[in-house]
Design an enzyme around this catalytic site. Structure first.
Site, PDB file in Angstrom:
ATOM      1  N   SER A 182      24.243  59.641   2.940  1.00  0.00           N
ATOM      2  CA  SER A 182      24.431  59.832   4.386  1.00  0.00           C
ATOM      3  C   SER A 182      25.468  58.869   4.955  1.00  0.00           C
ATOM      4  O   SER A 182      26.223  59.226   5.860  1.00  0.00           O
ATOM      5  CB  SER A 182      23.103  59.662   5.130  1.00  0.00           C
ATOM      6  OG  SER A 182      22.560  58.378   4.887  1.00  0.00           O
ATOM      7  N   SER A 240      23.600  48.319  -8.394  1.00  0.00           N
ATOM      8  CA  SER A 240      22.801  47.108  -8.287  1.00  0.00           C
ATOM      9  C   SER A 240      23.455  46.237  -7.227  1.00  0.00           C
ATOM     10  O   SER A 240      23.785  46.708  -6.127  1.00  0.00           O
ATOM     11  CB  SER A 240      22.739  46.430  -9.660  1.00  0.00           C
ATOM     12  OG  SER A 240      22.108  45.181  -9.598  1.00  0.00           O
ATOM     13  N   TYR A 258      14.802  41.280  -2.168  1.00  0.00           N
ATOM     14  CA  TYR A 258      15.935  42.171  -2.451  1.00  0.00           C
ATOM     15  C   TYR A 258      16.486  41.844  -3.842  1.00  0.00           C
ATOM     16  O   TYR A 258      16.714  42.748  -4.656  1.00  0.00           O
ATOM     17  CB  TYR A 258      17.017  42.002  -1.378  1.00  0.00           C
ATOM     18  CG  TYR A 258      18.235  42.869  -1.575  1.00  0.00           C
ATOM     19  CD1 TYR A 258      18.216  44.228  -1.278  1.00  0.00           C
ATOM     20  CD2 TYR A 258      19.431  42.323  -2.076  1.00  0.00           C
ATOM     21  CE1 TYR A 258      19.348  45.021  -1.462  1.00  0.00           C
ATOM     22  CE2 TYR A 258      20.565  43.110  -2.253  1.00  0.00           C
ATOM     23  CZ  TYR A 258      20.520  44.457  -1.946  1.00  0.00           C
ATOM     24  OH  TYR A 258      21.637  45.240  -2.136  1.00  0.00           O
ATOM     25  N   LYS A 300      16.707  44.205  -7.335  1.00  0.00           N
ATOM     26  CA  LYS A 300      17.939  44.472  -8.089  1.00  0.00           C
ATOM     27  C   LYS A 300      17.868  43.868  -9.496  1.00  0.00           C
ATOM     28  O   LYS A 300      18.414  44.437 -10.446  1.00  0.00           O
ATOM     29  CB  LYS A 300      19.160  43.946  -7.316  1.00  0.00           C
ATOM     30  CG  LYS A 300      19.405  44.656  -5.981  1.00  0.00           C
ATOM     31  CD  LYS A 300      19.745  46.143  -6.144  1.00  0.00           C
ATOM     32  CE  LYS A 300      20.167  46.799  -4.842  1.00  0.00           C
ATOM     33  NZ  LYS A 300      20.496  48.230  -4.971  1.00  0.00           N
TER      34      LYS A 300
END
Ligand code: NAP
Length: 297
Positions: free
Chosen positions: A13, A144, A158, A162
Site C-alpha cells: 500500500s 529485514s 523491533y 528482525k
C-alpha cells in the site's frame, strides 16, 4: 528460466512495497501487489496502483492479504497462482516499527509485532513453498533491517522481530538450496517511507518513572532515524537488481543504507563462521544451491 518474473509482494500500500511494485512492473515483471483491506482503509492506495497499471500498461494485480491471517495469506497466494500459474519471487515486506523502553512494551504489543514482522513471513513462505518446490525454483526475499543485525535502545522488540526473521531466512536458505530455491535477506538502513508515521509506541508508561535519562532514548533514536532517512527508491533499485540476478548467483544478505554502521562487517564475519559451523556438522555439500531440474529429488 523466463527472465520476466512473477513476484508477490506483501504490504504494497505504501513505502517500500509500493516502490517495489512500481519499479519491478516497469521492468516487465508481473507483480501481485498485496495489501490489507484494498476495498476499505487502503482503497485510495489500491486505486492509485490500478490507475498507474492502466495508464502505463503495467502488469500489476492488486490482491488482498493480511499477513497476520493464515486464510487471507493462502487466498492471496492461491489467487496469484491461479492467475499467473507460478510465483517466482515472494517479497516479505509487510511490517511496522515499535519503539519505547522495553519494560513499557506490553506482552500484547510484543505478540502483535511478532505476528506481523516474524510470523507474517512464516505464513507467506509456507503458502508459496509448495508451488516453488513444484517449480524447483523460486526466491523468498525478506525485508529485514539493519536492526536485524545491530541493536539500539528503545528498539528492542523491533530488533528482536528482525533478528528472528534473519535466523529463519538464513535457515531456509540452507534447507531449500538443494531444491533450487533461494532465500535472500535485504537489510535496509533508515529510509523515508510511511513507517515513522505508523510507529507504535510502548503503552505502559507507568513502568518508566525511574528510568531518568533513558526515558529520552525513544525520542532520541526515532529523531535520529527520521532526520537521516534516505531515498527509499535506493532499496527498490537494490531489490530490482536482486530479482534480476540469475538463480544461484544471489547473496544471502544485502545491506542497503544511507550510512554504514558495521553491518557489512558483521555479515562478512558471520558468513565465515556459518560456513565453518556447516562444515563442522557435515552439512556443507547438502546446503549448496542446486539449479532447477538438476536439484535432488
Ligand atoms: N523505512 C525504513 O527505514 C525501514 C528500514 C528497515 C526496514 N524496514 C522494513 O521495511 C518494510 C516496509 O516498511 P516501510 O518502511 O515501507 O513502511 P510503510 O510505508 O509503513 O509500509 C509498511 C507496509 O506494511 C503493511 N502492513 C503492516 N501490517 C500488515 C499486515 N498485517 N498485513 C499486510 N500488510 C501489513 C502496511 O500496510 P497498511 O497500509 O495496511 O498499514 C504497509 O503497506 C517493513 O518490514 C519495515 O520493517 C523499513
Amino acid at each position: 528460466m523466463n527472465s520476466k518474473q512473477v513476484v508477490l509482494i506483501t504490504g504494497s500500500s505504501t513505502g517500500f512495497g509500493r516502490l517495489f511494485t512500481e519499479t519491478l512492473a516497469r521492468k516487465g515483471h508481473t507483480v501481485f501487489a498485496t495489501m490489507r483491506d484494498p476495498g476499505g482503509r487502503n482503497a485510495k492506495n489500491a486505486s492509485e496502483l490500478r490507475a498507474l497499471a492502466e495508464k502505463e500498461s503495467l502488469p500489476i494485480h492488486v490482491l488482498e492479504m493480511d499477513v497476520t491471517d493464515d486464510a487471507s495469506v493462502e487466498r492471496g497466494v492461491d489467487a496469484a497462482i491461479a492467475k499467473a500459474g507460478r510465483i517466482d519471487v515472494a517479497i516479505n515486506n509487510a511490517g511496522y516499527y515499535l519503539t519505547g523502553l522495553e519494560e513499557a512494551v506490553t506482552t500484547e504489543q510484543a505478540r502483535r509485532l511478532m505476528d506481523t514482522n516474524f510470523l507474517g513471513p512464516v505464513r507467506v513462505n509456507r503458502a508459496v513453498l509448495p508451488q516453488m518446490r513444484r517449480q524447483r525454483s523460486g526466491v523468498l526475499l525478506h525485508i529485514s533491517s539493519a536492526a536485524g543485525r545491530v541493536v539500539l535502545p528503545a528498539v528492542g522488540f523491533y530488533c528482536a522481530s528482525k533478528f528472528a526473521l534473519e535466523a529463519l531466512a538464513e535457515t531456509y536458505s540452507y534447507e531449500l538450496a538443494g531444491q533450487g530455491i533461494e532465500s535472500v535477506i535485504v537489510e535496509p538502513g533508515q529510509y523515508e517511507t510511511a513507517i515513522f508515521g505508523a510507529t507504535v509506541t510502548a503503552a505502559d508508561l507507568s513502568r518508566t518513572d525511574t528510568y531518568g535519562a533513558a526515558k529520552g532514548f525513544p525520542a532520541k533514536v526515532s529523531g535520529a532515524l527520521s532526520s537521516t532517512a534516505g531515498n527509499a527508491q535506493e532499496v527498490a533499485d537494490a531489490v530490482l537488481r536482486i530479482v534480476e540476478t540469475p538463480a544461484g548467483e544471489k547473496q544471502l544478505r544485502y545491506f542497503v543504507s544511507p550510512a554504514n554502521f558495521g553491518v557489512e562487517e558483521i555479515n562478512a564475519l558471520t558468513k565465515q563462521i556459518q560456513a565453518k559451523a556447516l562444515e563442522a556438522f557435515g552439512l556443507t555439500a547438502d546446503t549448496k544451491f542446486l539449479k532447477g531440474k538438476a536439484a535432488a529429488v
